[in-house]
Design an enzyme around this catalytic site. Structure first.
Site, PDB file in Angstrom:
ATOM      1  N   TYR A  54       0.841  -1.187   0.000  1.00  0.00           N
ATOM      2  CA  TYR A  54       0.000   0.000   0.000  1.00  0.00           C
ATOM      3  C   TYR A  54       0.881   1.244   0.000  1.00  0.00           C
ATOM      4  CZ  TYR A  54      -3.813  -3.192   1.372  1.00  0.00           C
ATOM      5  OH  TYR A  54      -4.724  -4.215   1.439  1.00  0.00           O
ATOM      6  N   SER A 206     -13.527  -4.306   1.162  1.00  0.00           N
ATOM      7  CA  SER A 206     -14.507  -3.630   0.301  1.00  0.00           C
ATOM      8  C   SER A 206     -15.950  -4.048   0.575  1.00  0.00           C
ATOM      9  CB  SER A 206     -14.167  -3.855  -1.177  1.00  0.00           C
ATOM     10  OG  SER A 206     -14.791  -2.881  -1.979  1.00  0.00           O
ATOM     11  N   ASN A 295     -19.515   4.045   9.864  1.00  0.00           N
ATOM     12  CA  ASN A 295     -19.426   2.607   9.596  1.00  0.00           C
ATOM     13  C   ASN A 295     -19.385   1.768  10.862  1.00  0.00           C
ATOM     14  OD1 ASN A 295     -19.468   2.746   6.749  1.00  0.00           O
ATOM     15  ND2 ASN A 295     -17.289   3.232   6.684  1.00  0.00           N
TER      16      ASN A 295
END
Length: 336
Positions: A54, A206, A295
């Site tokens: 990443y 995801s 979330n």
């Protein structure tokens, strides 16, 4: 925050995991990234997922900086190895013993820790004998540099073979990290049953389908500025498979369901992933702290069978279910 066991291990992880793929070290300024990490900690998230690839190792460093000063024993830190890193030389990629041993040392340095809780094979390496890879992981565990070993996007046959080797070498695979969402369900037919049988959990990335399941992308409308669909560093490519008006129309049909449950569409999407009993946690990303707080509210939400059926009816045939796609999307050779 609710917590779940990771596979057939005694390790508990927060069922909402904070991940920094496509954000920290590239898409999001470091100051904002650190605020997102702080928001995750304040919300009760204890599990953090990253990878050496990443932002070409920069994301690990940002996470290490963000967790500095926290009680290490209260955190579960996950990272991964496989994709090319550094100057991307011939041995800076794959699951060879050389790359694994050098990568774990680099990851620990960047993360400011003596060990990671979960070390994951980021893809299957067709160019390295599986025996070599599993022996290297066994040695990483024995050296105390990783407590548990997992894989990411491996198919059912690869998981079964690796599980058997791990058992012979004295350690256990505890997890697989696949893409999984209302729209992408390719693991359900083969990977999930195999994992359940062998004692692995899914650590899902995801869960909101790169943001599509938040409902912010509208059919026939331009994409919002500064959204994942406009990110030239990888986000736009990943989201493209869902940027179809038929898919976007179906996603909008989820809005009344979310409204009736007093959930945002993002919360509904994350909660849906967590209904699968083989899922240990859903990985969320964030470019702003408020996204973390939104979330996290999905933790502990129970969706009734009737609601799950309504979701299936709303999405219809736009859901991708083909179990062959796990293998088909796996690298056919080491990337350069």
């Amino acid at each position: 925050m609710k917590y779940r066991y990771l596979g057939n291990s005694g390790l508990k992880v927060s069922e909402i995991c904070f991940g920094n793929w496509l954000t920290h070290g590239s898409q999001v300024e470091n100051e904002t990234a650190l605020k997102c990490i702080r928001a995750a900690l304040d919300a009760g998230i204890t599990s953090f997922d990253t990878a050496d690839v990443y932002a070409n190792t920069a994301a690990e460093k940002v996470l290490g900086d963000g967790l500095k000063g926290e009680r290490r024993e209260s955190l579960e830190i996950f990272t991964k190895v496989y994709w090319p890193t550094g100057p991307k030389g011939p041995n800076d990629v794959g699951l060879s013993r050389k790359h694994i041993m050098e990568s774990i040392n680099g990851s620990l340095k960047r993360l400011r820790t003596d060990y990671v809780d979960l070390y994951q094979a980021h893809r299957y390496d067709v160019e390295t004998p599986l025996e070599e890879t599993m022996q290297a992981f066994a040695d990483v565990v024995r050296q105390g540099k990783a407590l548990y070993i997992g894989v990411s996007e491996w198919d059912a046959n690869q998981i079964r073979e690796a599980h058997g080797m791990a058992k012979e070498l004295g350690f256990q695979l505890v997890s697989n990290q696949p893409q999984y969402s209302m729209l992408w369900r390719v693991i359900e037919e083969w990977v999930v049953p195999t994992s359940t049988e062998l004692g692995l959990s899914q650590v899902c990335w995801s869960p909101v389908a790169q943001g599509v399941l938040t409902g912010k992308y509208l059919p026939g409308q331009p994409v919002p500025k500064n959204s994942r669909a406009t990110d030239t560093k990888g986000g736009a490519t990943m989201i493209q498979r869902f940027m179809d008006d038929t898919v976007l129309e179906r996603v909008q049909a989820l809005r009344p369901i979310a409204d009736e449950l007093d959930l945002t569409m993002a919360q509904l999407a994350v909660a849906w992933v967590l209904q699968n009993p083989n899922v240990a946690c859903a990985i969320i990303g964030a470019s702003r702290p408020r996204q973390v707080n939104e979330n996290v509210a999905a933790s502990g939400v129970v969706l009734t069978p009737a609601v799950m059926s309504r979701i299936d009816d709303a999405l219809g045939d736009v859901v991708v279910r083909n179990p062959m796609l796990t293998a088909e999307n796996s690298p056919k050779g080491r990337p350069s």
